[in-house]
Design a protein around this motif. Structure first.
Motif: not given
Length: 221
Positions: A48-72
């Motif tokens: 979407l062309p709205y930064r206010v929506l893109r930012w939290p979605a990007s943070v979520y993806v980065s966090l989930m992909r960047g930390t081990p599943l076991l830690v989660q």
């Protein structure tokens, strides 16, 4: 261990391990469904062309992909009770798998949406369709066909990742195997048998993936 003893061990272990394999498939499918329910809106938010929506979605993806599943899993099952949020092992396991797979599925879907030609959007706009109607009726059907291989790979990964939930006492194939080992004291053949079961499950889902791709491609052509 001779062949007769090995056969007796496998016959004794089979009911418990096959029941655990059944739970593994159910948990993987539940997590896949949860991942799709999370991943689809996240993928849409990221385009979407709205930064206010893109930012939290990007943070979520980065966090989930960047930390081990076991830690989660540890955070959800062992960490959250300290702030008053408590889950059963099954709920915690499926939630962790869903949140993790949702991040990867969102990237698969986002990439598939981006792979649809810009001309499709332009043609739809010229016919009077707005952004959301174009996305729903024109772009998504094509994107889903493109995303099938990547989504199938995520499901196969989930089959294997369910082995991690044994650390939070959630019954599946790996925990069932450990229970049999605790009574038979024969770890090597039983762990090898568990590996073969995981392999067979992966082969079955790979076959389903190929069939789905063939049907979708036939319908597309």
């Amino acid at each position: 261990m001779d062949v007769q003893a090995l056969w007796e061990l496998m016959r004794e272990a089979a009911p418990v391990m096959l029941r655990g394999a059944g739970y593994t498939v159910l948990f993987a499918l539940a997590a896949m469904l949860g991942g799709l329910l999370i991943g689809f809106p996240v993928a849409v938010m990221r385009i979407l062309p709205y930064r206010v929506l893109r930012w939290p979605a990007s943070v979520y993806v980065s966090l989930m992909r960047g930390t081990p599943l076991l830690v989660q899993m540890f955070v959800i099952y062992y960490g959250l009770p300290s702030v008053g949020i408590e889950f059963t092992p099954v709920t915690a396991g499926i939630l962790a798998l869903s949140l993790n797979s949702g991040a990867f599925l969102s990237e698969s879907l986002r990439g598939a949406i981006a792979a649809v030609s810009k001309g499709q959007w332009a043609a739809s706009y010229s016919l009077g369709l707005g952004y959301w109607l174009t996305l729903y009726h024109v772009v998504l059907p094509q994107a889903l066909r493109i995303a099938v291989p990547a989504m199938s790979n995520t499901l196969i990964s989930l089959i294997k990742d369910t082995s991690l939930v044994s650390v939070i006492t959630m019954t599946e194939l790996m925990l069932s195997t450990k229970e049999v080992i605790a009574t038979t004291f024969r770890p090597l053949p039983l762990y090898l048998a568990a590996a073969v079961i995981y392999w067979i499950l992966s082969l079955l889902f790979e076959a389903l993936q190929r069939r789905a791709e063939q049907r979708l491609n036939r319908a597309h052509h």
